[in-house]
Design a protein around this motif. Structure first.
Motif, PDB file in Angstrom:
ATOM      1  N   LEU A 467       0.829  -1.204   0.000  1.00 52.85           N
ATOM      2  CA  LEU A 467       0.000   0.000   0.000  1.00 52.85           C
ATOM      3  C   LEU A 467       0.868   1.261   0.000  1.00 52.85           C
ATOM      4  CD1 LEU A 467      -2.735  -1.138   2.556  1.00 52.85           C
ATOM      5  CD2 LEU A 467      -3.039  -0.867   0.090  1.00 52.85           C
ATOM      6  N   GLU A 468       1.961   1.234   0.743  1.00 49.19           N
ATOM      7  CA  GLU A 468       2.864   2.391   0.780  1.00 49.19           C
ATOM      8  C   GLU A 468       3.533   2.594  -0.572  1.00 49.19           C
ATOM      9  OE1 GLU A 468       5.378   1.346   4.041  1.00 49.19           O
ATOM     10  OE2 GLU A 468       4.079   2.287   5.552  1.00 49.19           O
ATOM     11  N   ASN A 469       3.918   1.502  -1.232  1.00 52.84           N
ATOM     12  CA  ASN A 469       4.494   1.585  -2.575  1.00 52.84           C
ATOM     13  C   ASN A 469       3.476   2.169  -3.558  1.00 52.84           C
ATOM     14  OD1 ASN A 469       6.758   0.759  -4.474  1.00 52.84           O
ATOM     15  ND2 ASN A 469       5.050  -0.372  -5.394  1.00 52.84           N
ATOM     16  N   CYS A 524      -5.736  10.287  -9.274  1.00 52.35           N
ATOM     17  CA  CYS A 524      -4.626   9.961  -8.368  1.00 52.35           C
ATOM     18  C   CYS A 524      -4.961  10.379  -6.938  1.00 52.35           C
ATOM     19  CB  CYS A 524      -3.342  10.657  -8.820  1.00 52.35           C
ATOM     20  SG  CYS A 524      -2.588   9.959 -10.300  1.00 52.35           S
ATOM     21  N   LEU A 525      -5.537  11.579  -6.800  1.00 51.79           N
ATOM     22  CA  LEU A 525      -5.896  12.079  -5.471  1.00 51.79           C
ATOM     23  C   LEU A 525      -6.948  11.186  -4.810  1.00 51.79           C
ATOM     24  CD1 LEU A 525      -5.389  14.385  -3.464  1.00 51.79           C
ATOM     25  CD2 LEU A 525      -7.273  15.641  -4.564  1.00 51.79           C
ATOM     26  N   MET A 530      -8.109   6.544  -0.921  1.00 48.98           N
ATOM     27  CA  MET A 530      -8.470   5.140  -0.684  1.00 48.98           C
ATOM     28  C   MET A 530      -7.315   4.381  -0.037  1.00 48.98           C
ATOM     29  SD  MET A 530     -10.717   3.823  -3.978  1.00 48.98           S
ATOM     30  CE  MET A 530      -9.779   4.570  -5.309  1.00 48.98           C
ATOM     31  N   LEU A 531      -6.111   4.635  -0.532  1.00 52.21           N
ATOM     32  CA  LEU A 531      -4.941   3.931  -0.006  1.00 52.21           C
ATOM     33  C   LEU A 531      -4.651   4.321   1.439  1.00 52.21           C
ATOM     34  CD1 LEU A 531      -2.689   4.210  -3.183  1.00 52.21           C
ATOM     35  CD2 LEU A 531      -3.514   2.074  -2.175  1.00 52.21           C
ATOM     36  N   LYS A 532      -4.783   5.612   1.740  1.00 49.01           N
ATOM     37  CA  LYS A 532      -4.555   6.060   3.121  1.00 49.01           C
ATOM     38  C   LYS A 532      -5.572   5.434   4.068  1.00 49.01           C
ATOM     39  CE  LYS A 532      -2.485  10.457   1.742  1.00 49.01           C
ATOM     40  NZ  LYS A 532      -2.706  11.921   1.542  1.00 49.01           N
ATOM     41  N   LYS A 537      -6.439   1.131   8.262  1.00 48.18           N
ATOM     42  CA  LYS A 537      -7.013  -0.154   8.689  1.00 48.18           C
ATOM     43  C   LYS A 537      -5.909  -1.174   8.958  1.00 48.18           C
ATOM     44  CE  LYS A 537     -11.249   0.162   5.891  1.00 48.18           C
ATOM     45  NZ  LYS A 537     -11.967  -0.506   4.774  1.00 48.18           N
ATOM     46  N   CYS A 538      -4.933  -1.196   8.051  1.00 47.81           N
ATOM     47  CA  CYS A 538      -3.839  -2.154   8.147  1.00 47.81           C
ATOM     48  C   CYS A 538      -3.025  -1.933   9.424  1.00 47.81           C
ATOM     49  CB  CYS A 538      -2.948  -2.002   6.915  1.00 47.81           C
ATOM     50  SG  CYS A 538      -1.677  -3.247   6.741  1.00 47.81           S
ATOM     51  N   MET A 539      -2.728  -0.688   9.713  1.00 47.43           N
ATOM     52  CA  MET A 539      -1.931  -0.358  10.892  1.00 47.43           C
ATOM     53  C   MET A 539      -2.716  -0.602  12.169  1.00 47.43           C
ATOM     54  SD  MET A 539      -0.142   3.026   9.255  1.00 47.43           S
ATOM     55  CE  MET A 539       1.013   3.454  10.541  1.00 47.43           C
TER      56      MET A 539
END
Length: 545
Positions: A467-469, A524-525, A530-532, A537-539
């Motif tokens: 996700l960070e990538n 992109c924004l 969505m990624l953030k 959730k992941c963290m």
């Protein structure tokens, strides 16, 4: 393969297709093989027709994809472009017609029913995707009507008449209702302007001795003089040509300035530099050496540019009966305008039986409706530079090419390596998939950027590192297109009404480019948001774990 109970149609992806491997993979992802046999049974259940047509169409669409459509293809895509849809539907009609010519009486009704269903879809597709031209009633077409009469006296057969179309200049409209397969226009080879027309002239004898001169250049120089020949066989044709073609090659300094920050600026400047260099190689040398054949007053730079614009905007590549491909001017046919959803798609091959060029319809054209053809799958920048117009509607070939550093690198076995060698974007409003890992952006581009950043990472997973990538990929892409919009600058539309034709055209093009760049930045924004959200959730799961 026919029995009393069933018949079949085979759809096959030719192995000679330049994108065979990519299309094969796309077919297989939808459960089809490169050679698929579709069966029809006389005792089929209700609803079999629509289900069968859907299968045929899914396969035919993929077979008919061109490079740009294939690059932007998505997993759940059902519609690629108006061009692709018409090609796919017409290819099915052709296969059905072949089957009808050899099938038993038992299957005739089935195939005819199937054919009519496809024809209805062709009509629906045209109605849905075409932009109707509005005929202007207050324009005289006397010269054009004289050309039609001259053509008919020389063997031309036409179901079209010339009229002025709002915003497009002259165009051809149907005299009566025309259906798929009808011949809208038939031009005998005898009135087509090709190299053969000038081979017996004194000019040809001089020019053919010049090392490296092309047949296109010879024709161009011939037409500069023939325009003023009162005894020319083609005088009526030349009389109908405009004094100015108003293509991008004639843009003023003011219009060029408007294009600052766009690739079209570079495209026009390079084309003009090429033409200036070509002119300087020929003149004044030809006029000095052969003044009777090349009168200086007929071979000025302005007249040379006019002839270049004539051939760029009106010529067609024609395949003759001997297999040779020639660049030609075709009287009357030049009135047909371009459309993203054309009525005529294939018109470039001489019929050896009639020794004529036929313009057959790929979709119906109603009486009084403008009949259009396709000039090619061109971007708006190409159409402006060489034809002088922006197409109406969303052009699926309006792409912004990307010069991205980094080459495809080896990835782990779970991530297939892309073999696209160049990358591009287009308006993300044309995409149906704006979900995470897609964002309305082309998959080949995203896969390439992911690999460049982290070759060995398992991407497109909901793991933190992936996700960070992904977030960095979108941040970098957004920066590219934000900078692009910044370089283009803002357009002052307040003074638009006082601008010349070329400045308005340049403004319209720049607005199109800004709209594409803005859509990519916005997508992109939205993807970054969505990624953030997924990263949070992941963290949170890691903390709870």
């Amino acid at each position: 393969m026919e029995t009393d109970e069933e018949c079949s149609i085979v759809l096959e992806l030719p192995e000679t297709d330049p994108f065979y491997d990519k299309k094969k993979k796309l077919l297989q992802s939808k459960g089809f093989s490169p050679k698929e046999r579709i069966y029809f049974r006389s005792s089929s259940k209700p609803g079999w027709m629509s289900a069968t047509v859907e299968v045929l169409l899914q396969i035919a669409r993929i077979i008919q994809l061109n490079e740009v459509e294939l690059y932007f293809a998505e997993d759940d895509m059902e519609f690629y472009s108006p061009r692709n849809e018409l090609e796919a539907l017409n290819s099915i009609v052709l296969l059905i017609d072949i089957s009808l010519s050899s099938c038993s009486d038992l299957h005739t009704n089935i195939l005819q029913g199937l054919r009519q269903t496809i024809l209805d879809l062709i009509s629906d597709s045209g109605d849905k995707n075409s932009v109707k031209g509005v005929v202007e009633k207050d324009h005289s077409c006397n010269q054009e009507e004289c050309l039609i009469e001259w053509g008919e006296s020389n063997g031309v057969k036409t179901q079209l008449k010339i009229a002025y179309i709002e915003g497009a200049g002259r165009g051809a409209i149907a005299r009566k209702d025309l259906k798929v397969g009808d011949i809208a226009l038939e031009i005998p080879v005898s009135i087509i302007i090709s190299e053969e027309v000038i081979q017996e002239t004194e000019m040809y004898g001089v020019l053919k001795e010049i090392d490296g001169i092309s047949s296109e250049t010879i024709l161009l120089l011939w037409s500069m003089k023939e325009k003023y020949n009162s005894d020319s066989k083609f005088k009526i044709y030349f009389d109908t040509l405009p004094e100015k073609f108003n293509t991008g090659l004639s843009f003023s300094i003011q219009a060029i300035t408007v294009l600052d920050g766009t690739l079209l600026l570079e495209e026009i400047m390079q084309a003009r530099q090429h033409l200036h260099a070509q002119y300087d190689e020929l003149f004044p040398a030809l006029c000095n050496t052969f003044p009777d054949i090349f009168p200086p007053e007929l071979y000025t730079w302005e007249k040379f540019l006019w002839a270049c614009e004539l051939w760029y905007s009106n010529s067609m590549k024609i395949k003759y009966s001997d297999g040779k491909l020639k660049t030609c001017l075709i009287p009357i046919a030049g009135f047909l305008n371009h459309s993203l959803c054309p009525h005529v798609m294939h018109y470039g091959q001489v019929d050896p039986a009639k020794n004529s060029l036929k313009f057959c319809l790929s979709r119906p054209c109603r009486s009084g409706e403008e009949c259009c053809l396709s000039y090619g799958n061109f971007s708006s920048s190409h159409l402006i530079t060489f034809y002088g117009f922006l197409p109406q509607g969303d052009n699926p070939y309006d792409v912004i090419p990307l010069d991205i550093d980094g080459t495809d690198v080896d990835s782990n076995e779970d991530i297939p390596r892309s073999n696209w060698t160049s990358h591009m974007v287009r308006g993300t409003w044309l995409s149906r998939d704006h979900k995470i890992f897609n964002y309305g952006l082309p998959s080949p581009l995203l896969d390439h950027l992911r690999r460049c950043r982290s070759p060995m990472l398992r991407t497109k997973t909901f793991l933190q590192e992936s996700l960070e990538n992904e977030l960095e990929v979108l941040e970098n892409l957004k920066d590219i297109f934000d900078d692009m919009m910044g370089n283009m600058g803002e357009i002052d539309l307040d003074d638009r009404e006082n601008c010349n034709w070329d400045e308005k055209l340049a403004m319209d093009f720049k607005n199109t480019q800004r709209r594409i760049a803005h859509s990519v930045s916005t997508s992109c924004l939205a993807g970054m948001d969505m990624l953030k959200n997924e990263l949070c959730k992941c963290m949170a799961e890691d903390i709870l774990g």
